[in-house]
Design an enzyme around this catalytic site. Structure first.
Site, PDB file in Angstrom:
ATOM      1  CB  THR A  67      16.114   8.645   7.682  1.00  0.00           C
ATOM      2  OG1 THR A  67      16.876   7.435   7.572  1.00  0.00           O
ATOM      3  CG2 THR A  67      14.935   8.430   8.622  1.00  0.00           C
ATOM      4  CG  ASN A  69      21.641   7.742   7.265  1.00  0.00           C
ATOM      5  OD1 ASN A  69      20.465   7.598   6.931  1.00  0.00           O
ATOM      6  ND2 ASN A  69      22.207   6.966   8.165  1.00  0.00           N
ATOM      7  CD  GLU A 127      19.409   6.481  10.849  1.00  0.00           C
ATOM      8  OE1 GLU A 127      18.614   6.022  10.007  1.00  0.00           O
ATOM      9  OE2 GLU A 127      19.763   5.862  11.856  1.00  0.00           O
TER      10      GLU A 127
END
Length: 200
Positions: A67, A69, A127
């Site tokens: 992911t 952020n 995220e």
């Protein structure tokens, strides 16, 4: 560990005035004691621009879902606890060192909030999993433009990482189908992603 059984049920979105024909996915075996039901509830859309910052790096290493952020400065003043949950939207990474196709606008499935499965989270996070193979590339410090389009489900505390991984897998599958709908798909071409200035 017994395999999870899958039960599909028709879904009506009770969070808004609109009905949808999407189906909700429930994990009902003992491996996943928490039933997860998803909806497609359009929001905003909310347009966020900020740097990609380092997180706990659990997405790729522990969960298998890398992911990006978003810098909390991009969202902390705009959202409160009532907005926490899992959403879908569109995202683009502005990094000239990435291949051209990697800089395109991609489907995104994102989590906003405290991630209740973990106890070491000290700050709310956004995220985003971008539905594209970046071949393991990191783009910390690059600008991410993120448009949040629809709510899928509330954040849930899972009893095991297996449950969490399964839930994320199903979030991504369900979310990608949701973004194929005409209303949400149209937002991929929003001027937000092509302009030189960010939108609030």
């Amino acid at each position: 560990t017994p395999e999870a059984t899958q039960a599909w049920a028709p879904l009506v979105d009770h969070r808004s005035s609109r009905d949808y024909t999407a189906r909700a996915f429930r994990l009902t075996a003992s491996m996943c004691r928490t039933a997860v039901q998803r909806v497609i509830d359009p929001v905003g859309p909310h347009r966020l621009t900020g740097k990609v910052v380092e997180g706990f790096k659990r997405g790729s290493k522990q969960l298998g879902w890398p992911t990006a952020n978003l810098d909390p400065a991009a969202f902390e003043s705009r959202f409160d606890a009532s907005t926490e949950g899992v959403y879908v939207g569109w995202a683009a990474i502005r990094d000239p060192t990435l291949p051209e196709e990697a800089q395109a606008v991609h489907k995104a499935v994102l989590s906003m909030g405290w991630n209740p499965t973990y106890t070491d989270v000290k700050q709310r996070t956004v995220e985003a999993y971008l539905c594209h193979d970046f071949c393991g590339r990191d783009f910390y410090g690059a600008e991410m433009r993120l448009m949040i389009c629809a709510f899928l489900r509330s954040n849930v505390k899972f009893d095991s990482f297996d449950e969490l991984i399964q839930a994320i897998t199903d979030d991504v599958e369900f979310g990608q189908r949701a973004l194929d709908g005409a209303e949400l798909a149209l937002l991929q071409r929003d001027p937000f992603f092509s302009s030189d200035t960010s939108a609030g």
